[in-house]
Design a protein around this motif. Structure first.
Motif, mmCIF file in Angstrom:
data_model
loop_
_atom_site.group_PDB
_atom_site.id
_atom_site.type_symbol
_atom_site.label_atom_id
_atom_site.label_comp_id
_atom_site.label_asym_id
_atom_site.label_seq_id
_atom_site.Cartn_x
_atom_site.Cartn_y
_atom_site.Cartn_z
ATOM 1 N N TYR A 36 1.429 3.743 -0.026
ATOM 2 C CA TYR A 36 1.538 2.804 -0.793
ATOM 3 C C TYR A 36 0.054 2.746 -1.342
ATOM 4 O O TYR A 36 -0.562 2.942 -0.672
ATOM 5 N N GLN A 37 0.018 1.833 -2.227
ATOM 6 C CA GLN A 37 -1.034 1.140 -3.220
ATOM 7 C C GLN A 37 -0.551 -0.440 -2.956
ATOM 8 O O GLN A 37 -0.403 -0.773 -3.676
ATOM 9 N N LYS A 38 -2.339 -0.774 -3.463
ATOM 10 C CA LYS A 38 -2.505 -1.865 -4.027
ATOM 11 C C LYS A 38 -1.721 -2.108 -5.297
ATOM 12 O O LYS A 38 -1.975 -1.585 -6.145
ATOM 13 N N GLY A 39 -0.948 -3.462 -4.661
ATOM 14 C CA GLY A 39 -0.123 -3.983 -6.562
ATOM 15 C C GLY A 39 1.119 -3.166 -6.202
ATOM 16 O O GLY A 39 1.809 -3.452 -7.046
ATOM 17 N N ASP A 40 0.861 -1.956 -5.546
ATOM 18 C CA ASP A 40 3.141 -1.702 -5.872
ATOM 19 C C ASP A 40 3.663 -2.554 -4.756
ATOM 20 O O ASP A 40 2.988 -3.432 -4.192
ATOM 21 N N PRO A 41 5.148 -2.582 -5.518
ATOM 22 C CA PRO A 41 6.069 -4.130 -4.817
ATOM 23 C C PRO A 41 6.523 -3.689 -3.649
ATOM 24 O O PRO A 41 5.683 -2.378 -3.052
ATOM 25 N N ALA A 42 6.113 -5.008 -3.142
ATOM 26 C CA ALA A 42 6.545 -4.511 -1.581
ATOM 27 C C ALA A 42 7.728 -5.524 -0.837
ATOM 28 O O ALA A 42 7.202 -6.435 0.360
ATOM 29 N N TRP A 43 8.165 -6.174 -1.937
ATOM 30 C CA TRP A 43 9.677 -7.369 -1.364
ATOM 31 C C TRP A 43 10.461 -6.141 -0.165
ATOM 32 O O TRP A 43 11.067 -7.672 0.435
ATOM 33 N N GLY A 44 10.488 -5.155 0.502
ATOM 34 C CA GLY A 44 10.635 -4.302 0.679
ATOM 35 C C GLY A 44 10.395 -4.722 2.152
ATOM 36 O O GLY A 44 11.391 -3.804 3.488
ATOM 37 N N GLY A 45 9.215 -5.525 2.121
ATOM 38 C CA GLY A 45 8.437 -5.418 3.512
ATOM 39 C C GLY A 45 7.938 -3.870 4.336
ATOM 40 O O GLY A 45 7.049 -3.467 3.261
#
Length: 268
Positions: free
Chosen positions: A78-87
């Motif tokens: 995971y990188q900063k700015g990646d979609p993270a709405w999956g928790g």
């Protein structure tokens, strides 16, 4: 395909486990070998966004192109700015197996960026996968980020089942290894009466006139196949919430199908 549906079992299947506030757009169940259609109910020729069900053809493309090596290689971070709405599940190092299980959007984006729009279009056309349109939102140049999420790529339940039938019969224009590795990476579900299913959920929101998302009426997909002994069936189920329910529309589609599928197949 040869149609052998029963009105009684159609009504039984559609009535089970889908909340009253959700509408069943389409349910299809077909025999993978003979093509006999046990059930086809609803607006099954209507195209909508595939949402995360697109991960199945994308996995085939990525394995065939050599980007994915096996279910655990490579693993991306995971990188900063990646979609993270999956928790938190989306913020962990992710391989193909975790990607399919947790439906990690940014992993899909790593793959689409490596494949490129022309290659994605070529594969999708070869698969007969919907409209094969990876242009993305109009004038936003974001096709590699979200063409499959409430954007340009669209597919009908009929087309999903046709694609899945080619998949399980190993007739898609990719290497056999790509198909076998995708199956190996997919989650398995033990159903009643000895059936074992594999498939993919997908949920996305329709667009309103101003381009924003209609979060009260998500679509929920579940597509895949089930096997028992030497028998294989393919299926697609698409629902849409009629009001805001919370939770996952795609999980409701999956659970409704799993509840009714063994009884349907026992009589066909």
């Amino acid at each position: 395909m040869r149609l052998v549906l029963s009105g009684f079992f159609v009504s039984t299947l559609l009535a089970v486990a889908v909340p009253a506030a959700a509408s069943d757009i389409c349910t299809i169940v077909a025999d993978a070998k003979s093509g006999a259609v046990f059930l086809r109910e609803g607006r099954c020729a209507e195209r909508v966004t595939p949402a995360s069900t697109f991960k199945l053809p994308l996995s085939l493309m990525a394995f065939d192109a050599g980007i994915l090596k096996d279910e655990h290689t490579p693993s991306f971070s995971y990188q900063k700015g990646d979609p993270a709405w999956g928790g938190e599940a989306w913020k962990q190092p992710t391989d193909a197996q975790r990607w399919l299980k947790y439906s990690v959007v940014w992993f899909s984006q790593r793959l689409t960026q490596r494949l490129g729009a022309e290659t994605l279009h070529r594969y999708a056309q070869g698969f007969g996968y919907g409209n094969a349109d990876f242009s993305g939102d109009a004038a936003k140049n974001n096709g590699l980020e979200r063409a499959w999420i409430s954007s340009s790529l669209k597919i009908s339940p009929d087309e999903q089942v046709a694609f899945l039938n080619k998949f399980v019969n190993r007739t898609l224009p990719v290497s056999r290894e790509a198909m076998e590795m995708t199956v190996k990476a997919m989650e398995r579900f033990d159903l009643k009466d000895g059936w074992v299913a594999q498939g993919k959920t997908g949920m996305a929101y329709p667009r309103l006139a101003d381009g924003s998302f209609d979060r009260a009426h998500p679509w929920g997909w579940f597509v895949g196949w089930a096997q028992k002994g030497g028998r294989t069936v393919v299926f697609a189920k698409l629902v849409q919430d009629e009001r805001k329910l919370g939770g996952s529309a795609s999980a409701r589609a999956r659970d409704a199908l799993f509840e009714a599928l063994p009884a349907l197949l026992a009589r066909n």
